[in-house]
Design an enzyme around this catalytic site. Structure first.
Site, short mmCIF file in Angstrom:
data_model
loop_
_atom_site.label_atom_id
_atom_site.label_comp_id
_atom_site.label_asym_id
_atom_site.label_seq_id
_atom_site.Cartn_x
_atom_site.Cartn_y
_atom_site.Cartn_z
N GLU A 188 63.15 42.69 25.96
CA GLU A 188 64.17 43.21 26.87
C GLU A 188 65.36 42.35 27.28
O GLU A 188 66.38 43.02 27.37
CB GLU A 188 63.33 43.02 28.28
CG GLU A 188 62.33 43.95 28.43
CD GLU A 188 62.38 45.54 28.27
OE1 GLU A 188 63.39 46.00 28.63
OE2 GLU A 188 61.73 46.19 27.79
N SER B 135 14.09 39.93 68.17
CA SER B 135 13.72 38.63 68.56
C SER B 135 14.31 37.47 67.82
O SER B 135 13.88 36.44 67.45
CB SER B 135 12.19 38.35 68.21
OG SER B 135 11.35 39.35 68.89
#
Ligand SMILES: [Zn+2]
Ligand SMILES: [Zn+2]
Length: 771
Positions: A84, A343
C-alpha cells in the site's frame, strides 16, 4: 547594505512568514475541523487465550473488531506496507512525489486521480467517506497531516487495519481474519494476507467465498511482483503461490451468550475473560445431556459456574441449558438470576457461630418445635430430632437448629458477612430480612453463592470471582477463621449423609469434595455447591417459569450434575485435602452437651475447637436431688426428713425438652414431684408460656372466631398448672396439655401458675377484624 543582501533578507523573511502562516492556518483549521476519529468498534469477548468466543455488531451493523498491536504480526505489517505505501515510515502523511505525479497526471490527462493515497490518507478516507473529487482529495491530505500530528506511525497502521473494508459489512483485518479464516490476524499466512489485501480495491466484486478463483489470480500477481522486488524470499513466495484459497465467510462466534451479554453491558471493545474453553465445552455438554434427562421430570433448566480457586477466576459459566430454546426461556441467565437460596447459607452461619466461640462441631442443640413471635420454622421432613450436634444439624440441614443458631449469632452478623461477599440483593433487603433468611427466605444468585463457597476452599478468605483478566485484582476479605473453615469443610465432606444423591454410582476416581445442597420453598430451585482445593462448582436446576416440581431437590436434582462435573474436570485428581490448621485443636467433650466434661459426664467424644475462642463452659448437665426411699417424692433442704431419704443424680432436662419427650412418650428419668407439704416458694423453674407470644397482637375474625391456644412448659417437678385470664382463674390442667380460649377485644393479661406457686404473666393485644 547592498541590494543583493536586501533581497536575500527579504526572501528569508517572506519564507519564514509564509511557513509560519501556513503553520497557523493548519493549526486553526485543525481546531476548527477536529479529526472525526471516534470509532465505534464491535464488542468482542475472548477466552483466556484471547480467542474470540462472542462478538457483537456495531450500531451501524458492521463487524468492526478492534485490532490490537499484538494482533499485527511483522509479516502482516510488512506485506501491507509493501503493497500500500512503501514510504509509510518516511512521509508526513502525504507522499510529495506521488502528489506531484498525480497532479501532473490530472493536468495532462484531465482525469481524476485514484492512486497516490498513502495509508494515512486511506485512514482519513475511511474516517470520512466522501466522493473522490479534487477538493475532497485536498481535504484528505489535510486530514492525513492531522492524523500524523496526533498519532504515531504504529497507531496509524493500526487504524488502517481496523477500518479497511473487506467486503459486505466486514471492516478491519481482525473481523476479516476471524470471519473468513477463523483465526486471529497474527496467525494469517502470507497468502492469506495477500488475498485479503486485494479486496479493498474492489470489495463488491472480489468476494471471498464467491470469487475465490479471481482473487487467487490477483493474489498471485501481487506475489510475483513481490518476488521480483525481492520483498520476500523465493521460498516464501513459492509456498504462498501454492497455497489454495478455500475460505468462505463464516459466522461470528456465539459462545457463552449470557456471560458475554452481561460483560458487554459493562462496556469495552475487547473483553478478555478467564473462561477456559475446553472446560467450558465439557461442562456445557454435561449440562445439556443432564437436562435432557431431567426433562422427563418436568425440570427444564440448569445453570453452572466453575471457579478456579487458586486464582479466583471464573473458568466456566453456563447460564441455561440451551440458549436457543425459546419455550423454556433459554435466554434467561440462570447464573445471575436472584432466587431463594434454600439451605445454602447454613455453612457460613455455623462457621460464624464457631468463630464467635458459641459452638463447636459437637455442641448439642435441641431440634424441637419453637415459635419466635409467630415464626414457627419446620424441618424439611416436618419431623423433630430432639438433641442434635452442630455437625448432625449441618449434615442433615435441620432448620430449627439453624434458626436458633442465627438467633444466637445475630442476623446482622450474617447479613454483614454476606454483604462483604457481594450478595447485592441481601444487602438491599437487609432491614426486611428475618430469621427465615437462613432457610432461604432471601434472594441470592448462583454467582454469589459460588463466590461464597470458593472462600471455604481458600481457608475462609473471600475474593470476588474474576470474570475478566482486568478483574483479577480484588481485595481479600477474611470471612471465617482458618479453623472454623476447616471444621465446616470437614463436616461438608462426609459421605454418609441424607443429601447424598440416590442412585449415584460412585466412581473410585471421583475427587474428594465438600458440598452443600439447598431446595427452595415450593421446590422451585435445587442447588448444590461443591468444592475442593482446586475448583468450586455451583449448580442450580429448576424452571425459569418458577414452576415448583414435587421431585425437585438439591440432593437428587442438582448434586448428580455437580458430581458429574467434578468427575469430568477433576477426574483422577491427586490434589490433597485441606490440612488441619494450627489454630484448630482437638479436645474431649461431653457427648451429651458438647461441653467440657465434668466428673458426672459418662460418655465423651473428640471435638475440634479454637483455643482462646471456643467456649470452655464445663458440662453441668446433672443435679443431685434428695428423694424419698421409694423415689416418689423429692425434697429441698428445707423440707427434707431427718431420715428415710436418699440422694440421686438426675440429668437436667430443659422444660421444652420435657414437653418434647412427653409428647412422644419417650421415657426419661424424671425428678419425682416435690414434697407437697413444703412451704418454700421456688423462684427457679418458672413456667414458660410458649403460646400466645408475649407482647404480640392477635387478629380474630368477627364472623368466625378461632380460639387461641394456651401452651406452657414447666419444670419436671410440676404436675398441674393453673391459668388466669386478666387475673381471673380460668382453668387448672395437667402439665403439658394444651388449652384453648377466646379472648375479649383489647389488652389481655395471661398468667400461668404451677403447683409449686411459681408464676408467669404475659400480655397480648386482641383485635377483632372482618376476615
Ligand atoms: Zn456432660
Ligand atoms: Zn421443699
Amino acid at each position: 547594505m547592498t541590494i543583493k543582501k536586501f533581497i536575500q533578507k527579504s526572501i528569508i523573511r517572506k519564507t519564514l512568514i509564509t511557513i509560519l502562516s501556513i503553520g497557523i492556518l493548519l493549526i486553526s483549521l485543525s481546531i476548527a475541523f477536529p479529526l472525526p476519529d471516534k470509532i465505534e468498534y464491535s464488542t468482542i469477548i475472548t477466552d483466556n487465550k484471547q480467542q474470540v468466543i462472542h462478538a457483537y455488531l456495531t450500531s451501524d451493523q458492521k463487524w468492526r473488531m478492534r485490532t490490537e498491536a499484538a494482533d499485527i504480526s511483522p509479516l502482516l505489517r510488512k506485506t501491507i506496507i509493501e503493497k500500500e505505501d512503501k514510504y509509510f515510515y518516511y512521509h508526513p502523511g502525504i507522499n510529495p512525489l506521488s502528489v506531484i505525479r498525480a497532479v501532473a497526471k490530472n493536468i495532462f490527462h484531465f482525469k481524476r486521480t485514484s492512486g497516490a493515497s498513502t495509508i494515512t490518507m486511506q485512514v482519513a478516507r475511511a474516517l470520512e467517506p466522501k466522493q473522490r473529487t479534487l477538493f475532497n482529495k485536498t481535504r484528505e491530505m489535510f486530514r492525513a497531516l492531522q492524523l500524523e500530528w496526533k498519532y504515531s506511525k504504529e497507531e496509524i497502521l493500526q487504524l488502517y487495519l481496523n477500518l479497511v473494508p473487506y467486503g459486505g459489512n466486514i471492516e478491519g483485518v481482525k473481523s476479516a481474519s476471524l470471519l473468513y479464516f477463523n483465526k486471529s490476524p497474527d496467525h494469517l499466512s502470507l497468502a492469506e494476507i495477500m488475498a485479503l489485501s486485494i479486496i479493498p480495491n474492489r470489495p463488491s466484486s472480489l468476494v471471498i467465498g464467491k470469487s475465490n478463483a479471481h482473487i487467487l489470480v490477483e493474489r498471485n500477481k501481487w506475489l510475483r511482483r513481490f518476488a521480483r522486488e525481492k520483498v520476500f524470499t523465493d521460498k516464501e513466495i513459492e509456498d504462498a503461490l501454492h497455497e489454495p484459497l478455500t475460505a468462505s465467510r463464516g459466522s461470528a462466534p456465539r459462545l457463552l451468550p449470557q456471560l458475554s451479554y452481561k460483560l458487554k453491558k459493562q462496556g469495552g471493545d475487547i473483553i478478555n475473560t478467564n473462561i477456559e474453553l475446553n472446560t467450558q465445552l465439557k461442562v456445557e455438554k454435561l449440562v445439556q445431556d443432564y437436562v435432557r434427562f431431567l426433562y422427563f421430570k418436568n425440570i427444564r433448566n440448569a445453570a453452572v459456574i466453575v471457579i478456579d480457586n487458586s486464582l479466583h477466576k471464573v473458568i466456566s459459566y453456563v447460564g441455561s441449558a440451551n440458549f436457543l430454546d425459546t419455550i423454556d426461556g433459554g435466554q434467561v441467565n440462570g447464573a445471575a438470576a436472584i432466587r431463594q437460596p434454600g439451605s445454602t447459607l447454613k455453612p457460613l452461619l455455623y462457621g460464624l457461630a464457631i468463630d464467635a466461640g458459641l459452638m463447636t462441631p459437637q455442641s448439642v442443640m435441641t431440634d424441637i418445635a419453637v415459635n419466635y413471635n409467630g415464626y414457627a420454622p419446620e424441618n424439611y421432613d416436618k419431623k423433630f430430632n430432639g438433641y442434635v450436634t452442630l455437625e448432625y444439624a449441618l449434615e442433615h440441614s435441620l432448620n430449627i437448629p439453624a434458626v436458633k443458631t442465627l438467633r444466637a449469632t445475630g442476623k446482622n452478623t450474617l447479613v454483614q458477612k454476606l454483604a462483604d461477599c457481594d450478595f447485592d440483593q441481601i444487602k438491599k433487603d437487609q432491614s426486611r430480612l428475618g430469621l427465615s433468611m437462613i432457610l432461604g427466605g432471601c434472594g441470592a444468585s448462583l454467582e454469589e453463592l459460588t463466590g461464597l463457597y470458593s472462600s471455604f476452599a481458600r481457608e475462609g478468605v473471600y475474593i470476588k470471582p474474576a470474570f475478566t483478566k482486568s478483574d483479577i485484582d480484588q481485595p481479600k476479605k477474611r470471612i471465617l477463621s482458618t479453623a472454623a473453615t476447616f471444621m465446616i469443610n470437614d463436616i461438608l465432606s462426609k459421605i454418609n449423609r441424607p443429601d447424598f444423591p440416590v442412585n449415584w454410582q460412585s466412581t473410585e476416581r471421583m475427587p474428594k469434595i465438600a458440598w452443600k445442597t439447598g431446595t427452595s420453598y415450593g421446590r422451585r430451585d435445587a442447588w448444590s455447591i461443591g468444592y475442593n482445593k482446586k475448583f468450586t462448582v455451583g449448580i442450580w436446576t429448576g424452571n425459569f417459569s418458577g414452576l415448583g416440581i414435587p421431585e425437585l431437590s438439591g440432593a437428587n436434582t442438582a448434586t448428580p450434575l455437580l458430581f458429574k462435573i467434578f468427575n469430568s474436570i477433576d477426574y483422577d485428581s491427586d490434589e490433597e485435602w485441606f490440612q488441619q490448621p494450627k489454630n484448630c485443636d482437638t479436645r474431649i467433650v461431653c457427648a451429651e452437651t458438647g461441653l467440657i466434661p465434668s466428673e458426672d459426664c459418662k460418655e465423651v467424644r473428640m471435638d475440634y475447637f479454637i483455643p482462646l475462642v471456643s467456649s470452655i463452659v464445663k458440662c453441668n448437665n446433672s443435679e443431685e436431688v434428695i428423694v424419698s426411699a421409694d423415689n416418689k417424692i423429692s425434697y429441698c433442704k428445707n423440707c427434707m426428713p431427718e431420715n428415710g431419704y436418699r440422694k440421686r443424680v438426675f440429668k437436667i432436662i430443659a422444660p421444652e425438652m420435657q414437653a418434647y419427650f412427653a409428647e412422644r412418650k419417650i421415657a426419661y428419668d424424671k425428678i419425682p414431684p416435690h414434697n407437697s407439704d413444703c412451704e418454700k416458694i421456688f423462684h427457679e423453674g418458672v413456667p414458660q408460656i410458649i403460646f400466645p407470644s408475649d407482647n404480640s397482637e392477635y387478629l380474630i375474625s368477627k364472623k368466625n372466631a378461632e380460639p387461641l391456644q394456651l401452651v406452657c412448659n414447666v419444670s419436671s417437678d410440676v404436675n398441674k398448672v393453673f391459668w388466669y385470664i386478666d387475673n381471673k382463674f380460668y382453668k387448672s390442667t395437667p402439665a403439658g396439655t394444651k388449652q384453648f380460649f377466646i379472648p375479649a377485644e383489647g389488652p389481655v393479661k395471661i398468667s400461668c401458675t404451677d403447683d409449686k406457686g411459681r408464676n408467669k404473666d404475659i400480655r397480648i393485644t386482641v383485635r377483632y377484624v372482618n376476615l
